[in-house]
Scaffold this motif. Structure first.
Motif: not given
Length: 314
Positions: A121, A124-125, A135
């Motif tokens: 995640i 990807d972000k 994050l």
């Protein structure tokens, strides 16, 4: 997600057991860290009788040390509490997922391993080269809170130490425009958990020495550990330079966090500056031209542990 109780197995063969553990220097260091953790627990009411303490263990020196010290204090504390070690496997490439279960079993501690692919995640972000900490922290926090509820934990223990708290103070001052640090105890974002930082009085350099002596199977963080441009690393370098050139400065900053005088700052939400008059009573007067009184012994060093370190009655 499996809950297991260790069976006191031997440490893995690749985990060193340094002879330094038997030295007087190491024993003194261990006692000092246990005393400081006991003082922090007592000063802030971190652990009460009947608590279930979920200790978050990442595989780094701080969380390994926290777990060891809490287990040592548990044996002689005047209150009864349960310890459950928890690790979040974020599926980082090459993460040795066998290391922590083997370690937990070797010391006989109850534990839970939670597996969530937060690594994917984050990758990807967050664009390549950008700091992933924000994050990653949010994702980890949500999983930790959820696991604590599943375990019935009343306290979540994190491995942040004194230097982390000071670094956070300067990060917020330099980059956030706030005088805000990392508290030793707080209510979690979801309002369902109490987070504690029992290493609040412990210097990082002592924890580093302790971890080396214990020979923990340290697991590096490949997700954020290599981000040399992170703002926290800049602050850490600044504080280490100060500590080398000005002995005692870091201790003084840590002491200042426990001695806040709102009337001598500038926050109108903490002190009613609008209605100050000659009748206003303040803790300290106008000392702007006076030399500050500097204590010879920081309160944290002189504090009494309020009974937490007393041996249990037979």
């Amino acid at each position: 997600m499996d809950l297991a109780v260790g069976a006191a197995l031997p440490l893995p063969t690749d985990t060193p057991t340094p002879e330094s553990r038997t030295s007087n220097t190491f024993r003194n260091l261990k006692r000092r860290l246990e005393r400081k953790v006991g003082e922090a627990i007592a000063d802030y009411g971190m652990i009460r009788d009947g608590d279930v303490v979920m200790v978050c263990v990442s595989g780094g020196k701080d969380s390994f040390s926290l777990l060891s010290i809490l287990l040592a204090l548990q044996k002689r504390a005047p209150v009864n509490f349960r310890i459950v070690a928890m690790n979040l496997d974020q599926k980082q490439p090459g993460f040795p997922d066998h290391v922590l279960p083997a370690y937990f079993e070797s010391i006989g501690v109850e534990y839970r391993i939670v597996t969530e692919n937060t690594y994917k995640i984050v990758k990807d972000k967050i664009p390549e080269g950008k700091t992933t900490c924000s994050l990653c922290s949010r994702l980890r926090r949500g999983i930790i809170y959820r696991t604590a509820k599943e375990l019935g934990a009343t306290k979540i223990a994190l491995g942040h130490h004194r230097d982390d708290m000071i670094e956070t103070l300067f990060l917020n001052m330099f980059f956030g425009g706030k005088m805000k640090a990392m508290p030793p105890k707080l209510v979690s974002d979801d309002g369902q958990n109490v987070v504690i930082r029992p290493l609040a009085y412990c210097p990082e350099k002592d924890i580093e020495r302790f971890a080396r002596g214990m020979g923990y199977p340290i697991i590096p963080c490949n997700l954020c550990g290599s981000q040399e441009n992170a703002q926290r690393k800049q602050i850490k370098a600044m504080l280490r330079d100060w500590d080398a050139r000005f002995p005692g400065r870091i201790v003084s900053i840590a002491t200042a966090l426990q001695n806040v005088v709102p009337s001598h700052l500038a926050d109108g939400k903490l002190f009613d500056f609008l209605n100050v008059s000659c009748d206003t009573k303040v803790d300290q007067g106008d000392l702007v031209f006076d030399a500050p009184e500097l204590p010879s012994v920081p309160p944290a060093e002189a504090a009494v542990s309020l009974g937490f370190l007393r041996e249990k009655s037979p």
